[in-house]
Write a protein that holds these residues in place. Structure first.
Motif, PDB file in Angstrom:
ATOM      1  N   TYR A  88       0.808  -1.218   0.000  1.00 34.70           N
ATOM      2  CA  TYR A  88       0.000   0.000   0.000  1.00 34.70           C
ATOM      3  C   TYR A  88       0.844   1.273   0.000  1.00 34.70           C
ATOM      4  O   TYR A  88       0.318   2.375  -0.146  1.00 34.70           O
ATOM      5  N   HIS A 267      -5.228   5.019  -3.675  1.00 36.21           N
ATOM      6  CA  HIS A 267      -5.952   4.741  -2.433  1.00 36.21           C
ATOM      7  C   HIS A 267      -7.341   5.367  -2.448  1.00 36.21           C
ATOM      8  O   HIS A 267      -8.326   4.728  -2.065  1.00 36.21           O
ATOM      9  N   LEU A 325      -1.056   6.504   6.404  1.00 36.78           N
ATOM     10  CA  LEU A 325      -1.048   5.106   5.960  1.00 36.78           C
ATOM     11  C   LEU A 325      -0.159   4.244   6.855  1.00 36.78           C
ATOM     12  O   LEU A 325      -0.530   3.139   7.236  1.00 36.78           O
ATOM     13  N   LYS A 328      -1.907   3.809  10.266  1.00 37.74           N
ATOM     14  CA  LYS A 328      -3.090   2.947  10.250  1.00 37.74           C
ATOM     15  C   LYS A 328      -2.766   1.513   9.858  1.00 37.74           C
ATOM     16  O   LYS A 328      -3.391   0.571  10.348  1.00 37.74           O
ATOM     17  N   ARG A 329      -1.786   1.349   8.960  1.00 40.58           N
ATOM     18  CA  ARG A 329      -1.565   0.023   8.387  1.00 40.58           C
ATOM     19  C   ARG A 329      -0.327  -0.677   8.926  1.00 40.58           C
ATOM     20  O   ARG A 329      -0.168  -1.884   8.704  1.00 40.58           O
ATOM     21  N   LYS A 333       1.094  -6.423   4.891  1.00 40.18           N
ATOM     22  CA  LYS A 333       0.591  -6.357   3.506  1.00 40.18           C
ATOM     23  C   LYS A 333      -0.817  -5.771   3.511  1.00 40.18           C
ATOM     24  O   LYS A 333      -1.560  -5.894   4.465  1.00 40.18           O
ATOM     25  N   HIS A 334      -1.183  -5.142   2.376  1.00 39.99           N
ATOM     26  CA  HIS A 334      -2.553  -4.637   2.290  1.00 39.99           C
ATOM     27  C   HIS A 334      -3.456  -5.759   1.807  1.00 39.99           C
ATOM     28  O   HIS A 334      -3.046  -6.694   1.150  1.00 39.99           O
TER      29      HIS A 334
END
Length: 335
Positions: A88, A267, A325, A328-329, A333-334
């Protein structure tokens, strides 16, 4: 699912109107505002002796068309990179692809000073390919190199390394002022002839991206799932990388390095249209073009009457988005 498809159709239907309004807005605003009547006359009753007509047709129109094209190319490149790597944080600027193009352009300016525009574009494509190869090679060799944050770090280091060499070479050979254009992209210096030359290359890159859209959707589910469905993952990745190299190389050749468009727009597009790349790629291209063209208009007001580099505007939006990003992530992996 139906609502996402409906949103995709709305974007595809409304975007041409928004693009037309963006073009008119971009032509109107500048150091010297040009009224609607003059714009109309420039298009349909062009007078070579009229300075305003010259500004419209030979400066502002190529500028906004270039911005629309470059924004579309970078957004599509970012979407392809994020889909095929399931990363991402993947984008041409963060993964060092743009820096590779600038590196090759610098070499071209120093060692082939009389290079034609086609040669410049070709060198930019070679530089993009070099950067992609370096990032992928280091990512596979280093621990956790294939995680989103790992690849982003490797891409940033690779890009910094290539840009540092470019700076050293340009300083030694006294072409740093010319090279600075590619690091501080200024769309008002875009060459109209180069835009025309870029079109055939761009068509090839976009066609490859559209033809691969269904395969990228499957690939974004993971290599194992992709192979289980009978897809030739290596072939898809090679072709997708080729499209990224072409579109990013063309973008850098036209206006220099512009960051964050390839990160932000994919995104936003996925949020609006879902995870099907048959919709993501065309919608990202349209949204990316509109985003960069409007950012260019905004850049004229930030320090009026002086031009603010377009990279400053995209960075104001892109840096907080990038940090969001990561927050949050994390490093996974996304989906």
């Amino acid at each position: 699912m139906q609502s996402k498809k409906a949103t995709s159709m709305i974007i595809l239907a409304v975007s041409p109107v928004v693009i037309l309004l963006t073009i008119l807005l971009s032509i109107h605003y500048g150091a010297k505002p040009i009224d609607a009547g003059t714009i109309y006359q420039a298009f349909f009753a062009f007078d070579e002796g009229n300075v305003d007509h010259q500004i419209v047709m030979h400066s502002r129109l190529p500028r906004v068309l270039g911005a629309l094209m470059i924004g579309a190319f970078l957004a599509i490149s970012g979407a392809l990179m994020q889909g095929m790597t399931r990363n991402y944080l993947a984008s041409p600027s963060i993964m060092g692809v743009s820096d590779g193009s600038v590196f090759a352009v610098t070499l071209c300016m120093v060692f082939i000073p009389s290079a034609t525009s086609v040669t410049m574009i070709t060198m930019s494509l070679i530089g993009s390919a070099l950067a992609v190869a370096m990032v992928l090679a280091f990512s596979r060799l280093l621990p956790n190199g294939l995680t989103p944050v790992g690849m982003a770090v490797i891409g940033t280091i690779t890009g910094t390394f290539l840009s540092s060499i470019s700076a050293a070479i340009s300083t030694y050979f006294q072409v740093s002022q010319n090279v600075s254009f590619w690091y501080n992209a200024r769309l008002h210096l875009l060459e109209p002839e180069l835009v025309k030359l870029a079109v055939p290359f761009a068509i090839v890159g976009i066609v490859i991206a559209l033809l691969l859209s269904k395969s990228i959707t499957i690939l974004s589910l993971g290599d194992e799932v992709s192979r289980g469905l009978g897809q030739r993952t290596v072939m898809v990745k090679v072709l997708a990388t080729t499209a990224v190299v072409i579109l990013t190389g063309i973008s850098v050749a036209l206006a220099g390095k512009i960051a964050f468009v390839g990160l932000i727009i994919p995104h936003i597009t996925r949020f609006l249209v879902g995870l099907d790349y048959r919709w993501i790629i065309p919608c990202a291209g349209l949204l990316g073009g509109i985003f960069l063209a409007l950012s260019d208009v905004l850049s004229r007001f930030m320090n009026s009457p002086f031009e603010t580099p377009i990279g400053v505007v995209t960075a104001f939006i892109g840096v907080p988005f990038f940090l969001y990003l990561i927050y949050k992530r994390g490093g996974g992996k996304h989906a």
